[in-house]
Motif scaffolding. Structure first.
Motif, short mmCIF file in Angstrom:
data_model
loop_
_atom_site.label_atom_id
_atom_site.label_comp_id
_atom_site.label_asym_id
_atom_site.label_seq_id
_atom_site.Cartn_x
_atom_site.Cartn_y
_atom_site.Cartn_z
N GLN A 172 0.78 -1.22 -0.07
CA GLN A 172 0.09 0.04 -0.03
C GLN A 172 0.81 1.20 -0.03
O GLN A 172 0.52 2.31 -0.67
CB GLN A 172 -0.93 -0.07 1.20
N GLY A 188 0.76 3.32 -3.17
CA GLY A 188 -0.25 4.93 -2.69
C GLY A 188 -1.60 4.50 -2.77
O GLY A 188 -2.35 5.36 -2.90
N ARG A 189 -1.71 3.15 -2.75
CA ARG A 189 -3.18 2.84 -2.66
C ARG A 189 -3.49 1.64 -2.27
O ARG A 189 -2.51 0.83 -2.04
CB ARG A 189 -3.88 2.79 -4.30
N LEU A 190 -4.80 0.99 -2.22
CA LEU A 190 -4.97 -0.38 -1.37
C LEU A 190 -4.10 -1.33 -2.58
O LEU A 190 -4.57 -1.21 -3.65
CB LEU A 190 -6.49 -0.70 -1.31
N ILE A 202 -5.04 -3.91 -4.14
CA ILE A 202 -6.10 -4.79 -4.57
C ILE A 202 -5.61 -6.06 -5.23
O ILE A 202 -6.25 -7.06 -4.52
CB ILE A 202 -7.01 -4.08 -5.37
N LEU A 224 -4.46 -8.25 -2.34
CA LEU A 224 -5.48 -8.65 -1.47
C LEU A 224 -6.44 -9.71 -2.40
O LEU A 224 -6.99 -10.89 -1.66
CB LEU A 224 -6.54 -7.68 -1.12
N PHE A 249 -16.23 -0.38 -10.01
CA PHE A 249 -15.06 0.48 -10.04
C PHE A 249 -14.78 1.67 -11.18
O PHE A 249 -14.69 2.72 -11.13
CB PHE A 249 -13.74 -0.12 -10.16
N TYR A 285 -12.76 4.99 -11.97
CA TYR A 285 -11.48 4.62 -12.28
C TYR A 285 -11.17 4.54 -13.63
O TYR A 285 -11.77 3.76 -14.20
CB TYR A 285 -11.33 3.57 -11.35
N PRO A 286 -9.91 5.10 -13.89
CA PRO A 286 -9.45 4.74 -15.33
C PRO A 286 -9.13 3.54 -15.85
O PRO A 286 -8.60 2.92 -14.91
CB PRO A 286 -8.40 5.71 -15.53
N PHE A 330 -6.07 2.12 -14.08
CA PHE A 330 -6.22 1.58 -12.72
C PHE A 330 -6.09 -0.10 -12.68
O PHE A 330 -5.69 -1.10 -12.02
CB PHE A 330 -7.22 2.20 -12.03
#
Ligand SMILES: Nc1ncnc2c1ncn2[C@@H]1O[C@H](COP(=O)(O)OP(=O)(O)O)[C@@H](O)[C@H]1O
Ligand SMILES: [Mg+2]
Lengths: 233, 390
Positions: free
Chosen positions: B6, B10-12, B14, B17, B304, B309-310, B313
């Motif tokens: 993370q 700079g983001r979860l 995903i 996970l 999303f 979200y582009p 992502f």
């Protein structure tokens, strides 16, 4: 104009399919939605409520007519504009569509991170706050599999609201909720409208919600057949 | 791990996970990548050992230019070369010496299994053509019917090899001749042979009476100090009347032999294919994992998309998954392959080893293959249409 009218629909027509199967679903719809208002869309199944909602939320390309969302014409909008506008909206779907590998808190964070990497502490704070607002303060670290249907829907609501959207578009958001939490969600949306000027358009059949609405628009066969403003209470 | 990722993104994380959400599926995916890695490692290990084995005998000799028959793709293959060309070559002012090199296989019949020895016959008085080690030990070769043996010959017990000394020679019967071994040298790692044997040209002709001193397998030459072997070889190609001969610098002959072994010989081709198949297995496994993962999460991805979200992502998530599989699959693959190569080396005597170069190349290959699979898998993302969500 866009200040007071975040959504302006003019002469909107929409078709599905091609050739023989081509079928018109929206007929010459005109609709101006006032900032901070709670508008409900009613009408029998198949009357075009969802189609209208997806057109207003730039999830579907406008074919004919005009939709001006937050000051931007959606007819002919490119992907970049669509994505930028979507980031200013909050969607609440009938199905919650939570990510099963993310906790409730992480799912809500996704509603914030779309705006780019910002202060992490602040993001977590806002996400926790949004979850407490929907009454899930004690379920933040649960995976969706361990939440009830109503709880999942409330996480989805928190996810839609956490980014302070200008417009909330909801399609029967209370269908999966018990009456109490359903009403809670709608009251919250109404409060946000008053406090932050958030505009809400919601498809619903729930009579008690209708009482809270500022305006009730009824669709039949793709046309607006009734448009009824309620006196503020 | 999740926290680290993370912080990195700079983001979860995903992808992480999502991959680890189902432990059995994650473990199966990693096992698949590791398996592909092991396949590739073992194939490359064998190819490397083939290359080492091919080049080994070139190291026994010191030469600048080699004249061979047109069909001599390797040292021990192909026809003979007439000795007369040696004299034409020596006419070149920069060629200072030359000699014939004879090659054949000698069988040492012994219990429990006999040894096939690739045997080199060369004039032992021309010590400058031998490697320093062989030159040092070459004196005994001037005795009739003597030889020095590869101490690492497959099937030859080490203590028995160590016992072969000038004071305690050992003899064996080959082709009706009693051959006496006075010393040993460091060979080893032969692919198609058990070991190497060095004898004088005279002894060679005694062992193989049908061979003629006028027709060695190769002619090897040395050029004057400072002369360019390739330039001299080019000049000899002009000067020597038999145009069918292969006249190459010794280094080039070795390089061409190696590429011949890898690209023309069945064994080389098979192991080359093995590498490609390993890569394909990896690509297919990772693609399967990632595209299933995308398909299972279509409505979440569509959500999303609806949130704004582009495309980048989603590519980021899938690539994140691809790289996690690449890195975490590589580690066990590397460990298992290292162990296997050690075991195979012990069992075959081939110079099999895990090298840093192999590890780097296979790791980069794994990253590339996983990224390619990820890129292909993202095509399924187009199916996630946010308009279908309501
Ligand atoms: N993706 C689609 N493809 C083809 N026809 C569709 C599609 N979505 C909706 N329709 C048609 O458009 C009309 C309006 O549908 P919809 O907007 O979903 O109605 P509502 O939400 O009011 O039930 C219906 O006749 C429906 O069959
Ligand atoms: Mg509908």
């Amino acid at each position: 104009m866009s200040e007071d009218t975040p959504i302006a629909v003019t002469g909107l027509n929409h078709w599905f399919g091609t050739g023989e199967a081509r079928k018109q679903a929206i007929f010459d719809v005109n609709l101006q939605v006032k900032r901070g208002s709670l508008t409900t869309l009613m009408g029998p199944s198949g009357s075009g409520k969802t189609t209208l909602l997806t057109l207003m939320g730039c999830l579907r390309d406008v074919q004919d007519g005009s939709v001006i969302l937050l000051g931007h014409e959606l007819n002919g909008a490119d992907r970049t504009l669509n994505e930028a506008l979507r980031r200013r909206l909050g969607f609440i779907f009938q199905a919650h569509n939570l990510h099963d590998s993310l906790t409730a808190l992480q799912n809500v964070l996704m509603g914030l991170q779309v705006h780019g990497p910002t202060d992490r502490q602040a993001q977590y704070g806002a996400a926790r706050h949004a979850l407490s607002l929907v009454g899930l303060a004690d379920r933040m670290d649960y995976l969706p599999a361990n939440l009830s249907g109503g709880q999942k829907q409330r996480v989805a609501v928190a996810r839609a609201l956490v980014g302070n959207p200008d417009v909330v578009l909801a399609d029967e958001p209370t269908a999966a909720l018990d009456r109490e939490s359903g009403m809670g969600v709608v009251r919250m949306l109404k409060k946000l409208g008053a406090a932050r000027g958030t505009t809400t358009v919601m498809v619903t059949h729930d009579n008690r919600i209708l009482e809270l609405a500022d305006r009730i628009v009824t669709l039949e066969d793709g046309r607006i057949v009734r448009d009824h403003a309620q006196p503020p209470d | 791990m999740s926290g680290l990722l993370q912080w990195l993104f700079g983001r979860l994380p995903i992808g992480w996970l999502q991959l680890t959400h189902s432990r059995p599926r994650f473990a199966a995916a990693l096992a698949g990548v590791a398996f592909a890695n092991v396949l590739v490692f073992v194939q490359i290990g064998i190819m490397n050992s083939m290359a080492t084995a091919t080049l080994k005998p070139y190291g026994f000799f010191q030469s600048d230019i080699m004249i061979s028959a047109s069909d001599a793709n390797s040292l021990s293959e192909g026809g003979n070369v007439a000795r007369q060309w040696l004299f034409q070559a020596l006419a070149d002012p920069e060629v200072i010496s030359g000699t014939g090199l004879f090659i054949a296989t000698v069988n040492w019949a012994r219990a429990p299994s006999s040894l096939a020895l690739t045997t080199y016959g060369i004039d032992p008085t021309l010590r400058q053509f031998l490697s320093p080690e062989l030159a040092r030990k070459s004196a005994s070769l001037q005795l009739p019917n003597s030889g020095i043996l590869d101490m690492f010959s497959r099937g030859l017990p080490r203590d028995e090899a160590a016992a072969i000394r000038p004071q305690t020679p050992t003899s064996f019967e080959a082709a009706g001749t009693t051959l006496t071994l006075y010393d040993t040298f460091q060979g080893g790692g032969g692919f198609g042979v058990d070991g190497y044997l060095l004898v004088s040209d005279q002894t060679f002709l005694t062992l193989f009476p049908k061979r003629s001193s006028a027709a060695p397998n190769h002619i090897i030459l040395q050029v004057a100090r400072g002369a360019d072997a390739d330039a001299v070889a080019a000049r000899l190609r002009e000067a020597i009347t038999d145009k069918s001969l292969r006249i190459r610098s010794f280094a080039q002959a070795a390089a061409e032999d190696q590429s011949y072994q890898q690209t023309q010989r069945p064994t080389g081709i098979i192991f080359g294919f093995g590498v490609i198949i390993g890569l394909l297995v990896g690509v297919v496994i990772v693609y399967q994992v990632l595209s299933t993962d995308v398909a299972d999460h279509l409505s979440e991805y569509a959500t999303f998309k609806a949130m704004g979200y582009p495309q980048s992502f989603f590519l980021g998530i899938v690539l994140e998954e691809a790289l996690i599989l690449a890195v975490l699959g590589f580690v066990p693959g590397f460990l298992v392959a290292s162990g296997l190569l050690v075991g195979m080396k012990a069992a075959t005597g081939l110079p099999l080893a895990m090298t840093a170069g192999m590890a780097v190349i296979v790791f980069i290959g794994t990253l590339v293959a996983c990224s390619v699979s990820g890129a292909i898998a993202t095509r399924r993302l187009a199916l996630a249409d946010p308009a279908d969500l309501f």
